[in-house]
Design an enzyme around this catalytic site. Sequence first.
Site, PDB file in Angstrom:
ATOM      1  N   ARG A   1     -10.804 -15.400 -15.161  1.00  0.00           N
ATOM      2  CA  ARG A   1     -12.148 -16.093 -15.402  1.00  0.00           C
ATOM      3  C   ARG A   1     -13.271 -15.276 -15.424  1.00  0.00           C
ATOM      4  O   ARG A   1     -14.239 -15.150 -16.217  1.00  0.00           O
ATOM      5  CB  ARG A   1     -12.089 -17.547 -15.076  1.00  0.00           C
ATOM      6  CG  ARG A   1     -13.261 -18.347 -15.821  1.00  0.00           C
ATOM      7  CD  ARG A   1     -13.152 -19.736 -15.474  1.00  0.00           C
ATOM      8  NE  ARG A   1     -13.527 -19.912 -14.186  1.00  0.00           N
ATOM      9  CZ  ARG A   1     -13.300 -21.176 -13.630  1.00  0.00           C
ATOM     10  NH1 ARG A   1     -12.761 -22.329 -14.287  1.00  0.00           N
ATOM     11  NH2 ARG A   1     -13.611 -21.273 -12.301  1.00  0.00           N
TER      12      ARG A   1
ATOM     13  N   LYS B   1     -18.642 -19.015 -16.667  1.00  0.00           N
ATOM     14  CA  LYS B   1     -19.032 -19.551 -15.377  1.00  0.00           C
ATOM     15  C   LYS B   1     -20.327 -18.688 -15.183  1.00  0.00           C
ATOM     16  O   LYS B   1     -20.342 -18.009 -14.056  1.00  0.00           O
ATOM     17  CB  LYS B   1     -18.027 -19.697 -14.194  1.00  0.00           C
ATOM     18  CG  LYS B   1     -18.098 -20.965 -13.466  1.00  0.00           C
ATOM     19  CD  LYS B   1     -17.081 -21.020 -12.741  1.00  0.00           C
ATOM     20  CE  LYS B   1     -17.380 -22.078 -11.481  1.00  0.00           C
ATOM     21  NZ  LYS B   1     -17.806 -23.607 -12.027  1.00  0.00           N
TER      22      LYS B   1
ATOM     23  N   GLU C   1     -18.354 -32.141 -21.032  1.00  0.00           N
ATOM     24  CA  GLU C   1     -17.948 -32.028 -19.504  1.00  0.00           C
ATOM     25  C   GLU C   1     -19.027 -32.766 -18.683  1.00  0.00           C
ATOM     26  O   GLU C   1     -20.101 -32.891 -19.428  1.00  0.00           O
ATOM     27  CB  GLU C   1     -17.715 -30.765 -19.097  1.00  0.00           C
ATOM     28  CG  GLU C   1     -18.717 -29.810 -19.092  1.00  0.00           C
ATOM     29  CD  GLU C   1     -18.182 -28.362 -18.740  1.00  0.00           C
ATOM     30  OE1 GLU C   1     -17.741 -27.631 -19.282  1.00  0.00           O
ATOM     31  OE2 GLU C   1     -18.409 -28.093 -17.392  1.00  0.00           O
TER      32      GLU C   1
HETATM   33  C1  COI Z   1     -16.429 -25.548  -8.733  1.00  0.00           C
HETATM   34  O1  COI Z   1     -15.767 -26.638  -8.754  1.00  0.00           O
HETATM   35  O2  COI Z   1     -15.875 -24.997  -7.885  1.00  0.00           O
HETATM   36  C2  COI Z   1     -17.673 -25.224  -9.265  1.00  0.00           C
HETATM   37  O3  COI Z   1     -18.002 -24.160  -9.403  1.00  0.00           O
HETATM   38  C3  COI Z   1     -18.829 -26.155  -9.476  1.00  0.00           C
HETATM   39  C4  COI Z   1     -19.916 -26.150  -8.833  1.00  0.00           C
HETATM   40  C5  COI Z   1     -21.178 -26.750  -9.436  1.00  0.00           C
HETATM   41  C6  COI Z   1     -19.883 -26.657  -7.501  1.00  0.00           C
END
Ligand code: COI
Length: 393
Positions: free
Chosen positions: A138, A240, A276
């Site tokens: 990813r 991300k 989401e």
């Molecule tokens: C995760 O779930 O690892 C994320 O990256 C979300 C983050 C906002 C804590």
Amino acid sequence: HSATRSVAATASSTARETIELADICWDDLGFGLVDTDYMYYMKCSSGGSFSKGELRRFGKIELSPSAGVLNYGQGVVDDGGKFDAKDAAEEVLVVVVLKVLSVVMMIVYGQGLFEGLKAYRREGDSILLFRPEENALRMRMGAERMCMPSPTADQFVEAVKLTVLANKRWVPPQGKGSLYIRPLLMGSGAVLGLAPAPEYTFLIYVSPVGNYFKEGLAPINLVVENEFHRAAPGGTGGIKTIGNYASVLKAQSAAKAKGYSDVLYLDSVQKRYLEEVSSCNVFVVKGKTISTPAIKGTILPGITRKSIIDVARTQGFQVEERLVAVEELLDADEVFCTGTAVVVSPVGSITYLGKRISYGESGVGAVSQQLYSSLTSLQMGLTEDKMGWTMEL
Ligand code: COI
């Protein structure tokens, strides 16, 4: 390779020295940063590739005030890694136009990438990682979208292993939480005019964590956001990039001030279909059918999302990845969220246009509970991993 092997030697001797548990109260973990011992650090120049990483004591990093990540995002690298003034002028124009167009579109200029994965302590003291190669892939996909160089999947997984082993004493005892692993990729080189960052940094730090939401494992209360959107078609909602997370803070803060746990976003075109939650994916349960918004560029392809889809299918549920209309929330049996940080979080209520829809008045819904238990017992090594998802350290 030889550089990586020498780091491996350092990591395993470090792990041997620090085999006891860190001296903290393991019962009080929430989702906040606890400083640990080591972080992983690897640099690469523009047009080059990552090759030599190292473990460093956990601590502050130095960045030029002019670092790409702090100013323009990481910068844009063309095919040959060379800078082209005409392209840059076009980029300036694009940025200006996008900024004027809407706040949502500004996320096109996100400032770097991150990942999140967890390590669990297993009976007998070994450590289990959950699908680290999925995070590696990813990050590579995100880097491609952001025109950044990225570590290979092998380099990424190896770096995660080294970092976890070097911080082994911070992996919580079984049942008390997990070690959250946060890889970052950023344009760290200095630029002043809009130009590619001349250098990139891949970094991993870790922190022991407990539950993400203050509700713990109790159902959370969401509110559907009507003004702001998390992502737009053609933007970067499907990767991300850190900008995606900055852009949700305003709506999230407003929701929290009203007592909600978090915000559920709708699509930005028709304002009708579920996307989401700020930090996790969403699932809607109706009988034996579980539906979740299909991945179409504006939704993060969650690794927990993907895993829950597979687990649910092996347990006889029909799982549909499709457009899920907001009205479907009205007659759903259960709603739950998934993510690395949130794991599987049951939803107790969703407020839409001022109306509160409640789920599971009697506590956590049966399907959410079943999927939570199946996934976490696999992640913690309590049940046999028939999926081949865990990696033992
Ligand atoms: C995760 O779930 O690892 C994320 O990256 C979300 C983050 C906002 C804590």
